[in-house]
Motif scaffolding. Structure first.
Motif, short mmCIF file in Angstrom:
data_model
loop_
_atom_site.label_atom_id
_atom_site.label_comp_id
_atom_site.label_asym_id
_atom_site.label_seq_id
_atom_site.Cartn_x
_atom_site.Cartn_y
_atom_site.Cartn_z
N SER A 41 -8.14 9.58 -3.73
CA SER A 41 -7.49 8.42 -3.10
C SER A 41 -5.97 8.58 -3.20
N THR A 42 -5.25 7.70 -2.52
CA THR A 42 -3.79 7.78 -2.56
C THR A 42 -3.28 7.68 -4.00
N ASP A 49 -3.46 1.92 -4.21
CA ASP A 49 -4.45 2.24 -3.17
C ASP A 49 -5.21 0.96 -2.86
N SER A 50 -6.16 1.03 -1.94
CA SER A 50 -6.77 -0.23 -1.50
C SER A 50 -7.58 -0.88 -2.62
N TYR A 84 1.02 3.73 1.75
CA TYR A 84 1.44 4.27 3.06
C TYR A 84 2.59 3.47 3.68
N PHE A 94 -7.51 -5.20 7.24
CA PHE A 94 -8.73 -5.29 6.42
C PHE A 94 -8.38 -5.49 4.94
N MET A 95 -7.24 -4.97 4.52
CA MET A 95 -6.83 -5.13 3.12
C MET A 95 -6.44 -6.58 2.85
N HIS A 147 -6.84 13.72 1.00
CA HIS A 147 -7.58 12.45 0.93
C HIS A 147 -9.01 12.70 1.42
N TYR A 153 -17.23 1.20 3.48
CA TYR A 153 -15.87 1.53 3.04
C TYR A 153 -15.00 0.28 3.20
N HIS A 195 -6.04 11.15 9.27
CA HIS A 195 -6.60 12.23 8.45
C HIS A 195 -7.41 13.23 9.26
N SER A 254 -12.00 4.80 -1.52
CA SER A 254 -11.98 6.25 -1.71
C SER A 254 -11.95 6.60 -3.19
N ASN A 273 -12.29 0.03 4.36
CA ASN A 273 -11.62 0.05 5.67
C ASN A 273 -12.56 -0.46 6.75
N HIS A 330 0.85 -1.20 0.00
CA HIS A 330 0.00 0.00 0.00
C HIS A 330 0.89 1.25 0.00
N GLU A 357 -10.78 11.15 3.38
CA GLU A 357 -11.02 10.82 4.80
C GLU A 357 -10.85 12.05 5.69
P1 13P Z 1 -6.74 4.48 -0.33
O1 13P Z 1 -7.82 3.55 -0.74
O2 13P Z 1 -6.86 5.85 -0.91
O3 13P Z 1 -5.40 3.87 -0.56
O4 13P Z 1 -6.88 4.73 1.24
C1 13P Z 1 -6.74 3.72 2.17
C2 13P Z 1 -6.54 4.27 3.50
O5 13P Z 1 -6.47 3.55 4.47
C3 13P Z 1 -6.47 5.71 3.65
O6 13P Z 1 -6.31 6.03 4.99
#
Ligand code: 13P
Ligand code: SF4
Length: 405
Positions: free
Chosen positions: A303-304, A81-82, A67, A105-106, A287, A161, A264, A182, A163, A65, A289
């Motif tokens: 999104s990211t 991104d997710s 992050y 969760f991913m 973002h 979501y 966020h 996102s 997440n 990911h 969030e």
């Molecule tokens: P993305 O789907 O934009 O990668 O965001 C996931 C996430 O956990 C953002 O905090």
């Protein structure tokens, strides 16, 4: 340039640029070592990771990911991104092992979308998500009972979501809803309202129960669909009936779960205003969030993956202030040195759970596979996986999304 310490002494506003001042959370937190986890200070970790990767060849697929730390991203076959990572996991049927460098969760979603012959591995099981933890399945089931009691459940579609725990995704599948990320929240909400407003309830308005991030729900409704904030209510799972009256539930279009991202949630409107004062011509990208007032004040929201693509496409000399997790923002600053990239927060702002995956955990997971041991497999219960898959498939079938083979 003034420093954070200067600002604290003088009471002046804190400087925005904190890039390169990150703390080493791996050493700070004193990780509890599962078995033979190497120490972060151990020399040769990079070489060990390379050797393990080479030994495993095509049998392992590493997803990272945006992050994640640089030291981990260096070994990812794909970053994303997710949403992109969920699709990528589903598109690798030949890899028996998927090492997921992200949060729990991913990895669960990847397990649900991959075959029974594949195993998804999360290098550190403590890599959770505080937002996902804000919706527990018993709370969500109770909330649905409240909606039934208020006479609105038949008129409501859940939109969850990504997440969120697999159990919440399964709840969504059981109740005819969809998952969103996102990057596709707008089409997910549009789809849900087309279902909810299909006349199933005479005189009904059509509602969405949006779980668990109130900000993504509110931002998508107001910013992308042009909805009114007056039509949103926040359902607090810690209060009877969510802290709402029957009438409030009946009048609402968006029932927003009281959850948020602690990372966020730290970006403020004041920081956006400060950036605009201090950096003439700056573009603010955040973002979804982030809180509504921050999103409203931004130039770009996404999104990211969208944040990266937007910065990548901008001309040299563009000035950005970015409101998302710090590992990503630091990487953007390093990758696009011809643009000026600042961070929208006065203090360090990593996602501590994303940061739990570090090179020692990755090396440990990979070397264990070389030795024939699968560590930290993520296996979602079959019944939960079935219904979660229904909701994930609904997401993949949304207009504009590409379904896997
Ligand atoms: P993305 O789907 O934009 O990668 O965001 C996931 C996430 O956990 C953002 O905090
Ligand atoms: Fe969860 Fe926030 Fe971390 Fe994303 S940044 S994984 S929402 S805690």
């Amino acid at each position: 340039m003034s420093t954070t310490a200067d600002a604290a002494r003088t009471g002046a506003p804190l400087p925005l640029l904190v890039l390169g001042q990150g703390r080493d959370l791996a050493t700070e937190r004193g990780v509890e070592c599962p078995g033979d986890l190497p120490a972060p200070s151990e020399p040769g970790l990079v070489e060990r990771a390379k050797a393990a990767r080479a030994a495993l060849g095509e049998k392992v697929f590493v997803l990272g990911h945006h992050y994640q730390r640089d030291e981990v991203i260096a070994f990812a076959d794909v970053t994303g991104d997710s949403f992109k990572l969920a699709k990528e996991a589903a598109a690798r049927p030949d890899a028996p092992w998927i090492v997921f460098c992200g949060v729990h969760f991913m990895a669960e979603s990847a397990d649900i979308l991959t075959s029974d012959e594949q195993t998804v591995i999360l290098p550190d099981l403590a890599a959770g998500c505080s937002m996902a933890d804000m919706a527990q399945i018993h709370q969500v089931e109770d909330a649905w009972d409240d909606l039934v009691e208020a006479g609105v459940a038949d008129d409501t579609i859940p939109v969850t979501y990504m997440n969120s725990a697999a159990a919440i995704k399964a709840f969504t599948g059981r109740h005819g809803g969809t998952i969103c990320t996102s990057s596709n929240a707008k089409s997910a909400l549009s789809w849900a309202f087309s279902q909810a407003g299909d006349g199933r309830v005479e005189g009904g308005t059509g509602k969405v129960l949006f779980l668990p991030d109130q900000h993504l729900g509110r931002n998508t409704w107001a910013r992308d669909l042009g909805g009114s904030l007056e039509d949103c209510v926040v359902f607090d799972p810690h209060r009877p009936m969510g802290g709402l009256t029957r009438q409030q539930l009946q009048d609402a279009r968006m029932i927003l779960w009281r959850g948020h991202c602690s990372v966020h949630g730290r970006f403020t409107l004041e920081a956006v205003e400060q950036a605009r004062r201090e950096i003439p011509g700056v573009k603010v990208i955040v973002h979804p969030e982030c809180r509504h007032e921050v999103v409203e004040a931004a130039d770009e929201v996404g999104s990211t993956e969208k944040i990266i693509k937007t910065v990548a496409a901008a001309p040299d000399g563009t000035k950005w202030v970015v409101g998302t997790e710090l590992n990503l923002v630091k990487r953007l600053a390093a990758e696009f040195p011809r643009q000026q990239i600042a961070f929208l927060e006065k203090n360090v702002c990593y996602c501590s759970t994303m940061n739990r995956i570090d090179l020692p955990h990755l090396v440990w997971a990979l070397e264990s596979l070389v030795d024939g041991r699968v560590v930290n497999p993520i296996k979602v219960d079959e019944d939960v996986a079935h219904y979660a898959r229904v909701a994930l498939d609904q997401m993949l079938a949304l207009p504009g999304e590409t379904h896997r083979d």
